[in-house]
Design a protein around this motif. Sequence first.
Motif, mmCIF file in Angstrom:
data_model
loop_
_atom_site.group_PDB
_atom_site.id
_atom_site.type_symbol
_atom_site.label_atom_id
_atom_site.label_comp_id
_atom_site.label_asym_id
_atom_site.label_seq_id
_atom_site.Cartn_x
_atom_site.Cartn_y
_atom_site.Cartn_z
ATOM 1 N N ALA A 197 0.834 -1.213 0.000
ATOM 2 C CA ALA A 197 0.000 0.000 0.000
ATOM 3 C C ALA A 197 0.862 1.253 0.000
ATOM 4 N N ILE A 198 2.001 1.180 0.666
ATOM 5 C CA ILE A 198 2.905 2.332 0.703
ATOM 6 C C ILE A 198 3.674 2.435 -0.612
ATOM 7 N N GLY A 199 4.069 1.285 -1.152
ATOM 8 C CA GLY A 199 4.718 1.300 -2.461
ATOM 9 C C GLY A 199 3.836 1.937 -3.516
ATOM 10 N N ALA A 200 2.534 1.671 -3.444
ATOM 11 C CA ALA A 200 1.591 2.266 -4.398
ATOM 12 C C ALA A 200 1.511 3.776 -4.224
ATOM 13 N N ALA A 201 1.608 4.241 -2.968
ATOM 14 C CA ALA A 201 1.579 5.685 -2.719
ATOM 15 C C ALA A 201 2.817 6.368 -3.302
ATOM 16 N N VAL A 202 3.967 5.729 -3.140
ATOM 17 C CA VAL A 202 5.202 6.272 -3.725
ATOM 18 C C VAL A 202 5.061 6.351 -5.235
ATOM 19 N N ARG A 203 4.567 5.271 -5.815
ATOM 20 C CA ARG A 203 4.408 5.257 -7.275
ATOM 21 C C ARG A 203 3.479 6.377 -7.735
ATOM 22 N N TYR A 204 2.375 6.561 -7.028
ATOM 23 C CA TYR A 204 1.438 7.633 -7.383
ATOM 24 C C TYR A 204 2.144 8.983 -7.386
ATOM 25 N N ALA A 205 2.920 9.249 -6.344
ATOM 26 C CA ALA A 205 3.570 10.557 -6.234
ATOM 27 C C ALA A 205 4.568 10.801 -7.354
ATOM 28 N N ILE A 206 5.378 9.795 -7.663
ATOM 29 C CA ILE A 206 6.435 10.048 -8.650
ATOM 30 C C ILE A 206 5.925 10.006 -10.088
ATOM 31 N N ASP A 207 4.745 9.402 -10.303
ATOM 32 C CA ASP A 207 4.226 9.304 -11.661
ATOM 33 C C ASP A 207 3.376 10.504 -12.077
ATOM 34 N N GLN A 208 3.242 11.496 -11.200
ATOM 35 C CA GLN A 208 2.502 12.702 -11.578
ATOM 36 C C GLN A 208 3.311 13.523 -12.588
ATOM 37 N N PRO A 209 2.642 14.363 -13.369
ATOM 38 C CA PRO A 209 3.369 15.245 -14.288
ATOM 39 C C PRO A 209 4.368 16.121 -13.532
ATOM 40 N N ASP A 210 5.387 16.570 -14.228
ATOM 41 C CA ASP A 210 6.490 17.280 -13.583
ATOM 42 C C ASP A 210 6.066 18.560 -12.872
ATOM 43 N N ASP A 211 4.942 19.150 -13.300
ATOM 44 C CA ASP A 211 4.510 20.395 -12.657
ATOM 45 C C ASP A 211 3.530 20.137 -11.511
ATOM 46 N N VAL A 212 3.349 18.874 -11.134
ATOM 47 C CA VAL A 212 2.462 18.510 -10.024
ATOM 48 C C VAL A 212 3.318 17.912 -8.909
ATOM 49 N N ASP A 213 3.326 18.575 -7.767
ATOM 50 C CA ASP A 213 4.131 18.143 -6.625
ATOM 51 C C ASP A 213 3.188 17.660 -5.527
ATOM 52 N N VAL A 214 3.122 16.363 -5.353
ATOM 53 C CA VAL A 214 2.301 15.776 -4.283
ATOM 54 C C VAL A 214 3.119 15.872 -3.005
ATOM 55 N N ASN A 215 2.755 16.800 -2.131
ATOM 56 C CA ASN A 215 3.611 17.110 -0.989
ATOM 57 C C ASN A 215 3.485 16.140 0.172
ATOM 58 N N GLU A 216 2.287 15.620 0.417
ATOM 59 C CA GLU A 216 2.134 14.771 1.588
ATOM 60 C C GLU A 216 1.015 13.760 1.391
ATOM 61 N N ILE A 217 1.305 12.508 1.754
ATOM 62 C CA ILE A 217 0.326 11.432 1.698
ATOM 63 C C ILE A 217 0.368 10.696 3.037
ATOM 64 N N VAL A 218 -0.791 10.541 3.663
ATOM 65 C CA VAL A 218 -0.904 9.748 4.884
ATOM 66 C C VAL A 218 -1.701 8.497 4.541
ATOM 67 N N VAL A 219 -1.147 7.328 4.854
ATOM 68 C CA VAL A 219 -1.782 6.054 4.509
ATOM 69 C C VAL A 219 -1.923 5.225 5.776
ATOM 70 N N ARG A 220 -3.169 5.076 6.240
ATOM 71 C CA ARG A 220 -3.446 4.322 7.455
ATOM 72 C C ARG A 220 -4.375 3.140 7.158
ATOM 73 N N PRO A 221 -4.326 2.116 7.997
ATOM 74 C CA PRO A 221 -5.396 1.128 7.952
ATOM 75 C C PRO A 221 -6.728 1.810 8.278
ATOM 76 N N THR A 222 -7.781 1.388 7.634
ATOM 77 C CA THR A 222 -9.098 1.960 7.902
ATOM 78 C C THR A 222 -9.451 1.837 9.389
ATOM 79 N N ALA A 223 -8.998 0.752 10.015
ATOM 80 C CA ALA A 223 -9.365 0.487 11.403
ATOM 81 C C ALA A 223 -8.478 1.180 12.423
ATOM 82 N N GLN A 224 -7.448 1.891 11.957
ATOM 83 C CA GLN A 224 -6.533 2.543 12.920
ATOM 84 C C GLN A 224 -7.142 3.822 13.458
ATOM 85 N N GLY A 225 -7.055 3.998 14.772
ATOM 86 C CA GLY A 225 -7.584 5.207 15.411
ATOM 87 C C GLY A 225 -6.689 6.407 15.226
#
Length: 248
Positions: free
Chosen positions: A220-248
């Motif tokens: 799930a984290i590898g997919a988030a990294v891939r998403y960020a780096i595959d954006q067009p060069d003028d799109v900077d994805v600054n922050e992604i938080v990835v939690r289990p749905t069940a995590q408080g």
Amino acid sequence: MSHPSPTAAASKVVLITGASSGIGEATALALAAAGHHVVLGARRTDRLAVLAKDIEAQGGSALPLSLDVTDPADVRSFVAAAHDRYGRVDVLVNNAGVMPLSRLDALRVDEWNLMIDVNLRGVLHGIAAVLPVMREQGHGHIVNLSSVSGLRVDPTSAVYSATKYAVRALSEGLRQESRELRVTVISPGLTRSELTGSIGDSGVRDAVREQMDIAIPATAIGAAVRYAIDQPDDVDVNEIVVRPTAQG
């Protein structure tokens, strides 16, 4: 002389620290499957060799290299080897980390220093090694792995959280100083990896492992990294938080 930045669809040269297991390994597999050239860094070179062989057997491109992120000269050599092989460094994923949680009054000072050396200094060493290369190229992307512990502090996480808060602060400062570079912070929640194995306090280790039944896979984290780096060069994805749905 600057070189043109690759397009989002092009194969990128991606350096990954802590690539021998967990999130680093999952990220390497995800990016190699997407057609990127992955440069794998870790101390456990035997595991890197197996990972690189698996990637290449699936038609991907992988270069395994010995790396100790606590040694700035070693990190510079890691980056130089990648640059020598491919002629550029498009992305650095600062993933290497340790998490020996404990209460402060346990006074596990050596573990505090280890977290500072790997989680904070290791990230700084990576940034220092790639910035000159990326500035010369005129493009680049630095992805720093923080944690939900960089968003909140719990008992036993004081020092670990301090290092992860620092990673977020460094990343924001670097982002503001950069116009040609992209900077992403990825903060995983409970994720299945070997991090819990670094907890020396048996009581804390058992308590954390009891929570891991809700943990998400490292993919799930590898997919988030891939998403960020595959954006067009003028799109900077600054922050992604990835939690289990069940995590408080």
